[in-house]
Design an enzyme around this catalytic site. Sequence first.
Site, PDB file in Angstrom:
ATOM      1  N   ASP A 227      -2.573  22.112  19.900  1.00 20.51           N
ATOM      2  CA  ASP A 227      -2.362  21.385  21.160  1.00 20.51           C
ATOM      3  C   ASP A 227      -2.508  19.926  20.762  1.00 20.51           C
ATOM      4  O   ASP A 227      -3.620  19.447  20.532  1.00 20.51           O
ATOM      5  CB  ASP A 227      -3.426  21.765  22.184  1.00 20.51           C
ATOM      6  CG  ASP A 227      -3.141  21.110  23.530  1.00 20.51           C
ATOM      7  OD1 ASP A 227      -2.802  19.919  23.546  1.00 20.51           O
ATOM      8  OD2 ASP A 227      -3.254  21.793  24.560  1.00 20.51           O
ATOM      9  N   HIS A 228      -1.371  19.224  20.670  1.00 19.86           N
ATOM     10  CA  HIS A 228      -1.456  17.918  20.014  1.00 19.86           C
ATOM     11  C   HIS A 228      -2.291  16.913  20.786  1.00 19.86           C
ATOM     12  O   HIS A 228      -2.776  15.948  20.221  1.00 19.86           O
ATOM     13  CB  HIS A 228      -0.057  17.379  19.664  1.00 19.86           C
ATOM     14  CG  HIS A 228       0.652  16.742  20.810  1.00 19.86           C
ATOM     15  ND1 HIS A 228       1.331  17.467  21.750  1.00 19.86           N
ATOM     16  CD2 HIS A 228       0.796  15.441  21.173  1.00 19.86           C
ATOM     17  CE1 HIS A 228       1.855  16.637  22.639  1.00 19.86           C
ATOM     18  NE2 HIS A 228       1.554  15.402  22.310  1.00 19.86           N
TER      19      HIS A 228
ATOM     20  N   HIS B  43      -2.207  20.818  27.645  1.00 19.88           N
ATOM     21  CA  HIS B  43      -2.776  19.478  27.456  1.00 19.88           C
ATOM     22  C   HIS B  43      -3.760  19.068  28.560  1.00 19.88           C
ATOM     23  O   HIS B  43      -4.857  18.596  28.279  1.00 19.88           O
ATOM     24  CB  HIS B  43      -1.664  18.430  27.392  1.00 19.88           C
ATOM     25  CG  HIS B  43      -0.566  18.760  26.424  1.00 19.88           C
ATOM     26  ND1 HIS B  43      -0.797  19.405  25.229  1.00 19.88           N
ATOM     27  CD2 HIS B  43       0.769  18.537  26.456  1.00 19.88           C
ATOM     28  CE1 HIS B  43       0.360  19.541  24.578  1.00 19.88           C
ATOM     29  NE2 HIS B  43       1.314  19.041  25.311  1.00 19.88           N
TER      30      HIS B  43
HETATM   31  C1  BG6 Z   1       4.815  17.920  24.817  1.00 20.27           C
HETATM   32  C2  BG6 Z   1       5.697  18.317  25.964  1.00 20.27           C
HETATM   33  O1  BG6 Z   1       3.914  18.944  24.520  1.00 20.27           O
HETATM   34  O2  BG6 Z   1       4.106  16.755  25.158  1.00 20.27           O
HETATM   35  C3  BG6 Z   1       6.653  17.194  26.329  1.00 20.27           C
HETATM   36  O3  BG6 Z   1       6.449  19.465  25.602  1.00 20.27           O
HETATM   37  C4  BG6 Z   1       5.893  15.915  26.566  1.00 20.27           C
HETATM   38  O4  BG6 Z   1       7.407  17.533  27.482  1.00 20.27           O
HETATM   39  C5  BG6 Z   1       4.929  15.640  25.419  1.00 20.27           C
HETATM   40  O5  BG6 Z   1       6.830  14.868  26.680  1.00 20.27           O
HETATM   41  C6  BG6 Z   1       4.036  14.461  25.717  1.00 20.27           C
HETATM   42  O6  BG6 Z   1       3.262  14.174  24.582  1.00 20.27           O
HETATM   43  P1  BG6 Z   1       2.963  12.681  24.150  1.00 20.27           P
HETATM   44  O7  BG6 Z   1       2.027  12.804  23.003  1.00 20.27           O
HETATM   45  O8  BG6 Z   1       4.280  12.067  23.799  1.00 20.27           O
HETATM   46  O9  BG6 Z   1       2.363  12.047  25.351  1.00 20.27           O
END
Ligand code: BG6
Length: 513
Positions: free
Chosen positions: A199-200, A262
């Site tokens: 989960d980044h 997230h």
């Molecule tokens: C991803 C989603 O996990 O996270 C995308 O699939 C979203 O829809 C993105 O745009 C947002 O991540 P970050 O790190 O760019 O805010």
Amino acid sequence: MQTASNPLREGTSNTRPQPKPCALVIFGATGDLTHRKLVPALYNLAADGDLPPGTAIIGFARRDKSDEVFRQEMEEATRKFSRQPVQDELWKSFAQNLYYHRSEFDKDEGYQALAERLAKLDRESGLGGRRMFYLAAGPEQFEPIISRLKSSGLNEPGAEGGWSRVVVEKPFGTDLPSARHLNDVVSGAFHESSTYRIDHFLGKETAQNIMVLRFANAIFEPIWNARYIDHIEITAAETLGVEGRAGYYETSGALRDMVQNHLIQLLTLVCMEPPTDLGADGVRDEKVKVLRSLRPFAKPEDVARNVVRGQYAAGAINGKSVPGYREEQNVKPGSQTDTFVAMRVLIDNWRWSGVPIYVRVGKRLPKSAAEIAIEFKPAPHILFNRDAEGGANVLVIRIQPDEGVSLRIQSKLPGAALRVEPVKMDFQYGASFGKASPEAYERLLLDAMSGDPTLFARRDEVEQAWQFVDAIEQAWQAGEGNAPALCTYPAGSWGPQEAEDLIERDGRKWRRL
Ligand code: BG6
């Protein structure tokens, strides 16, 4: 944070030894994630001296291409998406360890050939049978890949003292039954301690700092509860639309794309009890307890009352006209997909009893920003500015951009009159540490190579989060009569009016970011 006194860093990146080099096989090597995030992150690790020298990166995909062509494509992508500028010499040495492996995802021969190739790399580059398999292909490929990793024996360490790990990208299932099934498939091949569900958001510096802020500063914990906190707002706003990802997004929507993972992860970090230690299970045990305490939406009416779903219509972002969601490429004309969700969540435990947590996420909003705002109760006895509104203290954790933490306090306006105005005490990462934070994927890739799963979701975490979100999806799917309506909002606005009504019913207002 990069300070020596950060307890999260104890025993982790700053002080832990560099992991030994491994073979990292990326399934879906021609895809967007590999181009935009994974290879640039690996290059940045190399540029910072954090990538174990000799680490071999093998792109696994269906298209026919040579190592050389793959290297050129990756160089182009890295030059475009890297956090730091690409240096020619460094790229050259990095690219020597980049390889391409062509195969279908469901053909045994491709995996046998991969096993031979990895064994050869072990012998020639001293990789010691250490293998990491990164599933960045479409989710429909996860099961075929895992079952073939198992049948070809690649789920086992390549040599004594080696290891074999799997990193699974989102979406991890589309609901509880599919997530359970995928968990069964994964656990049939890899032990939980070798499974890294990514989960980044958890790799973002600011998300990691939530625990440090709470547990390394004695002043917050005594007031971090229902007695002093009025409510919490968690927002993740994006100006971006669906950006050519309709194939995936039409089956997902904002709730599954962002909330199930997230946003719920951020919520657990803000609301968890202090863990007994910073080991992977110490932290994740506490997060699961929060998930178990989320008050479920038992009836469709609960969903209708507490959750708003929206979809963007045509509008303008920063003065530029943009089409509505239904006009985007590959979106069904009458699509019911949510691109915005606002909800009111309660946690039924002693600490949080009665404290509403408002969660809001959306595409095509006026600004790209993610933050958590903890709004404290007002001072019990108002001596100053009796008529003024908005006097409460607010602690804002800015996840991105402009990463930092600010505390709104009341202060006397200079002058003879006794006027009180809110001011901000502000900490900014950029100003305090003078360097850009690494990308989430850099930290997470390195953690997985080091065998540290703390910042990855555990099986029970993922399943609990699905259980909570499924009740909402089910109410939405329940049919015309019961389903809370999908509201529209013009692109460039802060979502549908119904989202304002949701919070205003409680006598509160969304923060304007
Ligand atoms: C991803 C989603 O996990 O996270 C995308 O699939 C979203 O829809 C993105 O745009 C947002 O991540 P970050 O790190 O760019 O805010």
